[in-house]
Design a protein around this motif. Structure first.
Motif, PDB file in Angstrom:
ATOM      1  N   ASP A 109     -29.051 -46.298 -27.311  1.00  0.00           N
ATOM      2  CA  ASP A 109     -30.063 -47.193 -26.738  1.00  0.00           C
ATOM      3  C   ASP A 109     -29.646 -47.658 -25.348  1.00  0.00           C
ATOM      4  O   ASP A 109     -30.470 -47.753 -24.435  1.00  0.00           O
ATOM      5  N   ASP A 155     -30.268 -44.967 -22.744  1.00  0.00           N
ATOM      6  CA  ASP A 155     -31.654 -44.497 -22.599  1.00  0.00           C
ATOM      7  C   ASP A 155     -32.300 -45.129 -21.365  1.00  0.00           C
ATOM      8  O   ASP A 155     -33.201 -45.969 -21.475  1.00  0.00           O
ATOM      9  N   ASN A 189     -33.026 -41.095 -29.992  1.00  0.00           N
ATOM     10  CA  ASN A 189     -31.811 -41.641 -30.584  1.00  0.00           C
ATOM     11  C   ASN A 189     -31.563 -40.940 -31.922  1.00  0.00           C
ATOM     12  O   ASN A 189     -32.135 -41.311 -32.947  1.00  0.00           O
ATOM     13  N   ARG A 238     -30.607 -42.811 -35.458  1.00  0.00           N
ATOM     14  CA  ARG A 238     -31.494 -43.805 -36.069  1.00  0.00           C
ATOM     15  C   ARG A 238     -32.242 -43.199 -37.262  1.00  0.00           C
ATOM     16  O   ARG A 238     -32.481 -42.001 -37.322  1.00  0.00           O
TER      17      ARG A 238
END
Length: 456
Positions: A215, A218, A225, A228
Motif C-alpha cells: 500500500d 502504490d 496488492n 490482500r
C-alpha cells in the motif's frame, strides 16, 4: 553603506556564461533585498531566480532555474531545479538549457512539462524494488507509533527489532522484484512455508507487513496488492484466549504457589517479587518487565506507565496498594540504584518469557492453566462478577479503565475527558480491595473479607 549596496546589486543583465550564474545576487530595491529574475541570453523563457539570504544581506539563499510558459491559455512556471555543477541534483547552465529545450518539445507535442515531470517521478518510483520500499516503510515505522489516528511516540526498540526481523524475511523473498512483479501464487507459496512449520502467527504478521508495504508503494493508486484477501487460501489461525484461573480453588492454588518462598531463587528472588507485583497491579506483563524507578510516585502511591510503552498509546496510572508498595520497598533495597525496577544480574528489563518460566517451574501449565497475562483475566472476571448485597460491587468502567481497555466508547470517553486519572478514586479502592482479596486467599484467618462468600 550605499556604495556597498550598489556594488552588491551589480547583477549581470542576462545569464551568458557560468560566471554570470556565480555572480548572480538578489536585488536591492527601496531599501530592502528582494528576489531577482535574471533571464538567459538564449531566451526560451528560461531564467535564474535568486532569493536573498536574510541572515547575510546581499548574498543568495538559493539560485533556482525556472521557465515561464503558457499552457492552454494559462501562465505557468516550470521548476527545473537548483543551480550547481550538475551533480547531486543540481543543474549547470548547460543542463538548464537542455531541460528548457525538452520542455519546449513537450509543449509542441501538447504536453504540460510540469505534469510530465510529476508523472515521470511516479513512474520511477513505481519501478523501485520491493526492498527499497520496505526499507523506506521500515524507516518511517521506526520513528512513528500511531494510535487512533495520531502519532504518539517513537516505537519501542524491541518492537523495532521484531519489525526489522520480519521485514528481513520479506526482502529475502521479494526484495529484488518491483511491486507489480510480485504475483499471488508466489505470495501463497511463501506464506504456506510458514504454515508447514506451524508458524501461523508469524505468517499472519509477515503477510500484514507485506500488505502495508505494498500500500505504501502504490504511488500510482492502482490498488494492486497481492498480499490482500488471502484468507480463503490459507489455514485459519484461530486464536485462543491466554489462560487465567477464575475458579476459587484454582485461584487460591496459584496465589499460594507464587507467594511461597522459592528455594532456587537467585538475585534475592527479584523474579518472584516481579510475579507477585504483576498479580497485584494487573498490567500487561511486559510493563512489569520494563518498569523503571522513575515511573513510581511514592508520595501519591502511584505507578505511571508512559504512553511510549502502552498498547493504547496513552499514559496509564496504576494505584499502588499497601501490598504492592511493600514489594517495591523490598526490591528498592536490591535495585533502587538502577534504572529498571526488576533487573537481575544487570540493569536491564526482564525478558518476555521470565514470568511464565517461573510459573512453569512452580508446576503451572502456562498454555492451558494460567500464564502471567492470565492475572488480568482473573482480576477482570472476579471483579466484574463480585457482588455485595446482590448488587455489583464494582462499576464495569472502573474495572475496564484499570485494565487499560479503551475499546469501549464509554471508557474511552472517560479517558479523553479526564485523562490518566479518570475515576482514580474508585480505582484506588478497587486495587486495594484486590490486594486484600489476595491476602484472604492466602490465609483466610488473617484477613477478614468485606463480605462472607466474597470468593463466589
Amino acid at each position: 553603506m550605499a556604495g556597498k549596496n550598489d556594488g552588491a546589486c551589480a547583477n549581470p543583465k542576462q545569464i551568458r556564461t557560468d560566471v554570470d550564474c556565480r555572480a548572480a545576487r538578489p536585488k536591492f530595491d527601496n531599501g530592502a533585498w528582494s528576489p531577482a529574475k535574471i533571464s538567459d541570453v538564449t531566451g526560451g523563457w528560461l531564467y535564474l531566480f535568486v532569493t536573498p539570504d536574510v541572515s547575510r544581506p546581499g548574498n543568495a539563499a538559493s539560485k533556482l532555474w525556472r521557465m515561464d510558459y503558457r499552457f492552454h491559455g494559462r501562465q505557468k512556471t516550470y521548476s527545473i531545479g537548483p543551480y550547481g555543477n550538475g551533480k547531486d541534483g543540481t543543474f549547470s547552465l548547460a543542463d538548464a538549457r537542455r531541460e528548457r529545450d525538452k520542455a519546449k518539445d513537450l509543449l509542441r507535442d501538447g504536453k504540460d512539462p510540469s505534469t510530465e515531470r510529476q508523472l515521470d517521478k511516479h513512474r520511477q518510483a513505481a519501478a523501485r524494488s520491493f526492498a527499497q520500499w520496505a526499507d523506506e516503510w521500515l524507516a518511517k515505522k521506526k520513528v512513528e507509533k500511531v494510535k487512533r489516528g495520531r502519532i504518539v511516540a517513537v516505537r519501542d526498540p524491541k518492537t523495532v527489532e521484531v519489525l526489522e526481523l520480519r521485514v528481513g524475511y520479506v526482502k529475502a523473498r521479494f526484495g529484488k522484484l518491483s511491486r507489480l512483479d510480485i504475483k499471488r501464487p508466489d505470495v501463497l507459496a511463501f506464506l504456506r512455508s510458514y504454515e508447514a512449520e506451524g508458524k501461523l502467527e508469524t505468517r499472519d504478521r509477515v503477510r500484514s507487513i507485506c500488505e502495508q508495504i505494498c500500500d505504501y508503494a502504490d504511488v500510482e493508486g492502482d490498488g494492486y496488492n497481492p498480499f490482500r484477501n488471502l484468507n480463503g487460501q490459507m489455514i485459519a489461525n484461530i486464536s485462543t484466549p491466554r489462560p487465567g484461573v477464575t475458579e476459587p480453588r484454582d485461584v487460591t492454588r496459584v496465589f499460594k504457589l507464587i507467594s511461597a518462598p522459592w528455594a532456587r531463587a537467585r538475585f534475592n528472588d527479584v523474579v518472584g517479587f516481579a510475579l507477585r507485583f504483576d498479580a497485584l497491579t494487573i498490567p500487561r506483563p511486559g510493563m512489569v518487565n520494563e518498569m523503571e524507578w522513575s515511573e513510581v510516585d511514592w508520595d501519591s502511591e502511584r505507578w505511571t506507565i508512559p504512553a511510549t510503552k502502552m498498547k493504547t498509546g496513552w499514559d496509564h496510572v496504576v494505584p499502588l496498594s499497601r501490598q504492592a508498595l511493600a514489594i517495591l520497598r523490598s526490591v528498592q533495597k536490591l535495585t533502587g540504584h538502577r534504572r529498571y525496577t526488576f533487573s537481575c544480574s544487570k540493569d536491564a528489563p526482564l525478558s518476555n518469557n521470565t514470568l511464565n518460566k517461573r510459573l512453569r517451574l512452580l508446576g503451572i501449565d502456562t498454555k492451558t492453566d494460567h500464564c502471567a497475562h492470565g492475572f488480568r483475566t482473573t482480576f477482570s472476571t472476579l471483579s466484574h462478577h463480585e457482588e455485595i448485597k446482590d448488587a455489583k460491587a464494582w462499576d464495569g468502567d472502573v474495572v475496564e479503565l484499570q485494565l487499560a481497555h479503551l475499546d469501549n466508547s464509554t471508557v474511552e470517553g472517560l479517558y479523553k475527558k479526564h485523562g490518566p486519572l479518570a475515576l482514580i478514586g474508585s480505582r484506588t479502592k478497587l486495587m486495594q480491595h484486590w490486594a486484600d482479596r489476595i491476602d484472604y486467599w492466602l490465609d483466610p484467618k488473617k484477613v477478614m473479607p468485606i463480605k462472607a462468600g466474597e470468593q463466589s
